[in-house]
Scaffold this active site. Sequence first.
Site, PDB file in Angstrom:
ATOM      1  N   ARG A  12       0.838  -1.194   0.000  1.00 62.42           N
ATOM      2  CA  ARG A  12       0.000   0.000   0.000  1.00 62.42           C
ATOM      3  C   ARG A  12       0.874   1.244   0.000  1.00 62.42           C
ATOM      4  NH1 ARG A  12       1.803   1.628   4.018  1.00 62.42           N
ATOM      5  NH2 ARG A  12       0.756   3.615   3.751  1.00 62.42           N
ATOM      6  N   GLY A  13       0.226   2.417  -0.120  1.00 62.45           N
ATOM      7  CA  GLY A  13       0.971   3.668  -0.268  1.00 62.45           C
ATOM      8  C   GLY A  13       1.047   3.965  -1.763  1.00 62.45           C
ATOM      9  N   ALA A  14       0.717   5.209  -2.139  1.00 62.80           N
ATOM     10  CA  ALA A  14       0.555   5.529  -3.563  1.00 62.80           C
ATOM     11  C   ALA A  14       1.772   5.164  -4.437  1.00 62.80           C
ATOM     12  CB  ALA A  14       0.192   7.000  -3.703  1.00 62.80           C
ATOM     13  N   ASP A  46      -2.098  10.966  -2.064  1.00 65.62           N
ATOM     14  CA  ASP A  46      -2.462   9.935  -3.047  1.00 65.62           C
ATOM     15  C   ASP A  46      -2.760  10.544  -4.406  1.00 65.62           C
ATOM     16  OD1 ASP A  46      -2.807   8.358  -0.461  1.00 65.62           O
ATOM     17  OD2 ASP A  46      -3.042   6.869  -2.051  1.00 65.62           O
TER      18      ASP A  46
HETATM   19  O1  MRU Z   1      -4.696   3.308   2.180  1.00 66.80           O
HETATM   20  P1  MRU Z   1      -3.211   3.504   2.157  1.00 66.80           P
HETATM   21  O2  MRU Z   1      -2.515   2.935   3.341  1.00 66.80           O
HETATM   22  O3  MRU Z   1      -2.611   3.052   0.843  1.00 66.80           O
HETATM   23  O4  MRU Z   1      -3.043   5.084   2.221  1.00 66.80           O
HETATM   24  C1  MRU Z   1      -1.763   5.624   2.135  1.00 66.80           C
HETATM   25  C2  MRU Z   1      -1.724   7.090   2.302  1.00 66.80           C
HETATM   26  O5  MRU Z   1      -2.721   7.740   2.455  1.00 66.80           O
HETATM   27  C3  MRU Z   1      -0.389   7.734   2.198  1.00 66.80           C
HETATM   28  O6  MRU Z   1      -0.345   8.905   2.953  1.00 66.80           O
HETATM   29  C4  MRU Z   1      -0.121   8.085   0.724  1.00 66.80           C
HETATM   30  O7  MRU Z   1      -0.308   6.982  -0.115  1.00 66.80           O
HETATM   31  C5  MRU Z   1       1.234   8.617   0.531  1.00 66.80           C
HETATM   32  S1  MRU Z   1       2.436   7.403   0.848  1.00 66.80           S
HETATM   33  C6  MRU Z   1       3.913   7.959   0.470  1.00 66.80           C
END
Ligand code: MRU
Length: 356
Positions: free
Chosen positions: A57-59, A246
């Site tokens: 996970r994480g963009a 994201d």
């Molecule tokens: O649902 P997730 O855990 O994928 O959400 C992640 C986030 O909201 C992060 O802040 C975002 O992806 C930036 S990560 C570098």
Amino acid sequence: MRGIKGIGLIKMNNLPIEWLGDRVRILDQTRLPQEEVYLELGSYQDIASAIAELKIRGAPAIGVVSAYAVALSALEIESKSKEGFLERLRGISQTLAATRPTAKNLFLAIERMEQVANAGEGVEQIKKALVDEAVKIHSEEVEATRRLSQLGAELIENGFTILTHCNTGALATAGYGTALGVIRQAKAQGKKLKVLATETRPLLQGAGLTTWELKKAGIPFTLITDSMAGYFMKRGEVDCILVGADRIAANGDTANKIGTYTLAVLAMEHGIPFYVAAPTTTIDLSLTSGDEIPIEQRSPEEVTHIQGVSIAPDGTQAANPAFDVTPHYYITAIITEKGIITEPYVERLKGIQGVR
Ligand code: MRU
């Protein structure tokens, strides 16, 4: 992979994402912080499920693994004609794109892979080009977070207490991190820092992942529930807020983990700088404002249950938007690998990005 002066990659048994030629190895984030378990995913379906289930996970990280998923699927397509091959690839891209609708990085990576496929000569050449492109997307994301961490660290002063939300570190980016990368780089510059990490309901990315990374990095931290943020801001115990993103619309409106908007409004009320750190692959100039950003709605069960244990009466209705949008006027600056951007975002984001 090399480190930058001061900031190193987080010490793990393996990298959070690794291309193994015919499969991708990822660190299963749903097993952290208890266990460091690596999964080897050999098909695009496995990768699509891992993304949907937040094993990865994480963009930026989901952009990278989806590029590898396209490359992997291409290696398996048997069609000898370019048309047949491309048609199959389009279907696979659609499956991947449907996993998580908010992160721009996912769509950008898939678009790049499609462009490479369309431009290719024959099927065998395209397969090789797709693998090369996925590896390139991966190394560019690592480099972008490395660079933005360096730039952003200049905003952090010795002695700061930084409040951060969700997880934005090596795990979320396959590299150095965005908001957490900035924090790690500031520490590497010798600054004394403290972090207030929000637990990040409902899935607790802050409690389980950010604390895990901060502990490994030797940065002092205190875990707080999301609803404690205002308390600490009002007491003057927060010097700045640093979050990831994201998707960032052309006017600077930013979608990030649910709860980010609340933090931004509170930050303005208390005169606290609110910074967003993101690679330019998160910017979506095709959207004029955050109102157009699709917000992922996840299962209500993630709210009514914590790690499989029910916390509400049976049949309870729950809402679960995974992200919210922070209007640009709450954002003090957006930290990217191409520079730190302040208002007017419309012109400046276009300036660093070129029209995409
Ligand atoms: O649902 P997730 O855990 O994928 O959400 C992640 C986030 O909201 C992060 O802040 C975002 O992806 C930036 S990560 C570098």
